[in-house]
Motif scaffolding. Structure first.
Motif, PDB file in Angstrom:
ATOM      1  N   LYS A   1     -36.075  36.345  -3.621  1.00 49.32           N
ATOM      2  CA  LYS A   1     -34.846  36.452  -2.832  1.00 49.32           C
ATOM      3  C   LYS A   1     -35.009  37.425  -1.666  1.00 49.32           C
ATOM      4  O   LYS A   1     -34.485  37.199  -0.574  1.00 49.32           O
ATOM      5  CB  LYS A   1     -33.678  36.877  -3.727  1.00 49.32           C
ATOM      6  CG  LYS A   1     -33.182  35.765  -4.646  1.00 49.32           C
ATOM      7  CD  LYS A   1     -31.897  36.165  -5.359  1.00 49.32           C
ATOM      8  CE  LYS A   1     -31.366  35.015  -6.203  1.00 49.32           C
ATOM      9  NZ  LYS A   1     -30.101  35.372  -6.894  1.00 49.32           N
ATOM     10  N   GLU A   2     -35.723  38.509  -1.910  1.00 50.57           N
ATOM     11  CA  GLU A   2     -35.961  39.480  -0.840  1.00 50.57           C
ATOM     12  C   GLU A   2     -36.846  38.879   0.250  1.00 50.57           C
ATOM     13  O   GLU A   2     -36.597  39.071   1.443  1.00 50.57           O
ATOM     14  CB  GLU A   2     -36.624  40.742  -1.405  1.00 50.57           C
ATOM     15  CG  GLU A   2     -36.888  41.816  -0.364  1.00 50.57           C
ATOM     16  CD  GLU A   2     -37.532  43.048  -0.964  1.00 50.57           C
ATOM     17  OE1 GLU A   2     -38.313  43.719  -0.264  1.00 50.57           O
ATOM     18  OE2 GLU A   2     -37.254  43.343  -2.152  1.00 50.57           O
ATOM     19  N   VAL A   3     -37.868  38.149  -0.150  1.00 45.63           N
ATOM     20  CA  VAL A   3     -38.769  37.521   0.821  1.00 45.63           C
ATOM     21  C   VAL A   3     -38.011  36.495   1.660  1.00 45.63           C
ATOM     22  O   VAL A   3     -38.210  36.402   2.878  1.00 45.63           O
ATOM     23  CB  VAL A   3     -39.966  36.862   0.100  1.00 45.63           C
ATOM     24  CG1 VAL A   3     -40.859  36.124   1.099  1.00 45.63           C
ATOM     25  CG2 VAL A   3     -40.789  37.921  -0.641  1.00 45.63           C
ATOM     26  N   ILE A   4     -37.130  35.717   1.031  1.00 41.80           N
ATOM     27  CA  ILE A   4     -36.329  34.738   1.766  1.00 41.80           C
ATOM     28  C   ILE A   4     -35.405  35.445   2.756  1.00 41.80           C
ATOM     29  O   ILE A   4     -35.232  35.003   3.901  1.00 41.80           O
ATOM     30  CB  ILE A   4     -35.518  33.867   0.786  1.00 41.80           C
ATOM     31  CG1 ILE A   4     -36.467  32.980  -0.027  1.00 41.80           C
ATOM     32  CG2 ILE A   4     -34.498  33.010   1.531  1.00 41.80           C
ATOM     33  CD1 ILE A   4     -35.775  32.226  -1.151  1.00 41.80           C
ATOM     34  N   TRP A   5     -34.813  36.554   2.337  1.00 38.51           N
ATOM     35  CA  TRP A   5     -33.942  37.334   3.228  1.00 38.51           C
ATOM     36  C   TRP A   5     -34.731  37.830   4.435  1.00 38.51           C
ATOM     37  O   TRP A   5     -34.248  37.749   5.580  1.00 38.51           O
ATOM     38  CB  TRP A   5     -33.347  38.516   2.459  1.00 38.51           C
ATOM     39  CG  TRP A   5     -32.405  39.339   3.287  1.00 38.51           C
ATOM     40  CD1 TRP A   5     -31.067  39.137   3.467  1.00 38.51           C
ATOM     41  CD2 TRP A   5     -32.732  40.507   4.059  1.00 38.51           C
ATOM     42  NE1 TRP A   5     -30.547  40.092   4.305  1.00 38.51           N
ATOM     43  CE2 TRP A   5     -31.547  40.954   4.687  1.00 38.51           C
ATOM     44  CE3 TRP A   5     -33.911  41.216   4.287  1.00 38.51           C
ATOM     45  CZ2 TRP A   5     -31.503  42.058   5.522  1.00 38.51           C
ATOM     46  CZ3 TRP A   5     -33.881  42.324   5.118  1.00 38.51           C
ATOM     47  CH2 TRP A   5     -32.691  42.741   5.724  1.00 38.51           C
TER      48      TRP A   5
END
Length: 565
Positions: free
Chosen positions: A353-357
């Motif tokens: 989720k952090e990488v997508i953000w």
């Protein structure tokens, strides 16, 4: 433009943006959904996406301006793309899938090492900034001619729309909007051509009233040598551009990767003949455009022959198609930055989720930079100069070594980086420094020949040197092991998730195509001219959308029965 034209453009813009938001839910499930669209997307979706992404890079403004000035030459240039597509189909696309990687950046890291990967990542991001700006600028030009709004405002508005829906939905949003954009564009061109032909009294008058040499296959600027070198460039670009590699790796088998490139080839063999007719016809109507004015030929014709409402439809189709290349590249650079720079170098423990953000944030930053470069293009000599110069300087240098390494076990990180650096330095010198310092300016043909020839010759010399020494690259052996491991990791759970994404994506395509068909039928009912043509095109599109919806409903039913069993 009339108020109705703005309404039509607004509706289609909301449709495209809505698709991006629709896929926010899917892409939030994990990195594979956002970056790879599940890894098993249908080949025909990827093929249409590849075509419309590549086709739209400047067809209406770049090749359209060449068609206006030089006629048939523009079609011949684009036919080289079909020849290159065939080469990619036969020899390159399947190899990408068999490597087991998801992206070109991943391949560079595994094949050559972390430093080489960082080197090519930086150069590819830099090149993508210019190639994406080279797409955004034509979109702004078309909207400027049609609406009368300032060019920079048009660039900013269109750029923000593209960036926002790409950031929202990831690769699936790009693929689906590409298919919808293909449908809108095809409808638009099918309506424009009979209207344009009617304006000059019939298509036969194009041949009888055209200037001398208008149907020659080559001219002094675009020679047979240029065409041959351009085939080499297109092969490197179609087969090695980091954005397009995702089209070959995100399907399920090497055979389907070949089908992706094969569909691209077939479409590029026939479509350019149709796409280039309008600016060629406009040369008959108004032969007095000069300088950068020729970039506006396509849109000037549309403004002349189309009634209110249909101008907005045609412009929406052209803007959508041209935007396709931008969203493809922006998605790729976001993927590269998030996965290969942020996660691998800065935050290895970062969750999906952090990488997508981070990918979404970088999409916004890169998009803003692209808008700035697009505004600079007129100062650089216009879009034709920027597109072809960028291709000759950087295309072969960046993508040639990577393509070569797919076939060679001998090339090393040192050899490919040397080939790239040497080619960039020499081509940059002759393009930027030599004209003022030595008063030597290469022709368009020689620019392209040098751009493709220098990396090829350098790599060939390294290949012969390594062969004489019996050297085999350790990275090549490592790739074979990793490719085998990647095939063994494929599980039924991953397959089921990918199938669900495919069903959802095709459902969105079906609904969107139906909406486009109904919208065109309504415009036909309101049109003061060409109503029958417009309604017919709309009905055909609606029928296609319904057919897709029926097919996907049957697939859902089969999947439900299978799961219950």
């Amino acid at each position: 433009m009339a108020t109705l034209d703005y309404i039509v453009m607004g509706v289609f813009a909301l449709l495209i943006f809505g698709i991006g938001l629709t896929f926010t839910r899917v892409s939030n499930k994990g990195g594979q959904a956002f970056f790879e669209a599940g890894g098993e997307t249908p080949w025909w979706i990827n093929g249409l996406s590849l075509f419309i992404s590549y086709f739209s890079a400047g067809t209406f403004v770049v090749w359209g301006s060449i068609a206006y000035k030089s006629g048939l030459v523009a079609n011949i240039i684009q036919t080289t793309m079909a020849a290159s597509g065939l080469i990619v189909t036969l020899f390159i696309a399947g190899r990408w899938k068999r490597t087991g990687v998801a992206t070109a950046a991943e391949y560079m890291g595994k094949r050559f090492g972390a430093r080489e990967k960082q080197f090519y990542t930086f150069l590819t991001l830099l090149l993508s900034l210019f190639t994406t700006a080279g797409v955004l600028y034509p979109v702004g030009k078309m909207v400027e001619v049609a609406s009368g709004l300032p060019l920079n405002w048009c660039i900013v508005i269109i750029g923000l729309i593209i960036v926002l829906y790409t950031a929202a939905g990831g690769l699936w949003a790009v693929l689906v909007t590409d298919v919808v954009q293909f449908v809108i564009l095809t409808a638009a061109v099918l309506i424009v051509i009979p209207a344009a032909a009617g304006d000059i009294g019939g298509i036969n008058h194009l041949f009888t009233r055209a200037p001398k040499g208008f149907f020659n296959p080559v001219n002094d600027e675009y020679t047979y040598g240029f065409m041959l070198a351009f085939v080499v460039y297109q092969t490197f670009y179609i087969g090695g551009n980091w954005s397009y590699v995702q089209r070959y790796t995100s399907v399920d088998t090497a055979k389907n990767s070949k089908k992706v490139a094969g569909l691209f080839t077939v479409l590029y063999l026939f479509c350019p003949v149709i796409w280039m007719l309008p600016p060629m016809i406009y040369r008959i109507i108004n032969p007095n455009l000069h300088g950068l004015e020729v970039e506006d030929a396509y849109m000037m014709l549309i403004h002349r022959v189309m009634p209110a409402g249909l101008i907005g439809l045609v412009l929406a189709g052209m803007v959508s198609a041209t935007s396709s290349k931008a969203n493809t590249t922006i998605n790729m650079v976001a993927t590269v930055f998030a996965q290969d720079i942020y996660k691998n170098l800065m935050r290895p423990a970062a969750p999906d989720k952090e990488v997508i953000w981070v990918a979404r944030m970088f999409t916004l930053i890169f998009g803003a930079a692209t808008i700035g470069v697009a505004m600079w293009i007129p100062s650089a000599g216009g879009i034709v100069e920027v597109v072809l110069s960028t291709a000759s300087i950087a295309g072969g240098a960046l993508f040639g070594p990577m393509i070569w390494s797919l076939f060679s076990k001998r090339q090393t990180g040192f050899s490919v980086v040397t080939a790239t650096v040497l080619s960039l330095l020499i081509n940059f010198f002759f393009k930027i420094i030599s004209p003022d310092l030595l008063h030597i300016k290469l022709t368009r043909t020689m620019e392209t020949v040098c751009g493709m020839g220098i990396p090829v010759v350098t790599l060939l010399l390294f290949e012969l040197w390594y062969m004489a020494r019996g050297k085999v690259s350790q990275g090549a052996a490592t790739m074979e092991v990793l490719a085998t491991e990647a095939r063994q990791k494929h599980t039924s759970t991953v397959h089921f998730a990918a199938q669900q994404q495919n069903i959802f994506g095709i459902t969105v395509i079906a609904v969107s195509v139906c909406v486009v068909g109904v919208g065109i039928i309504v415009l036909g009912a309101l049109a003061t001219k060409f109503a029958t043509t417009v309604v017919t095109v709309g009905c055909v599109i609606l029928a296609i959308g319904v057919s897709i919806a029926v097919a996907i409903a049957r697939q859902k039913a089969k999947a439900l029965v299978k799961n219950q069993g």
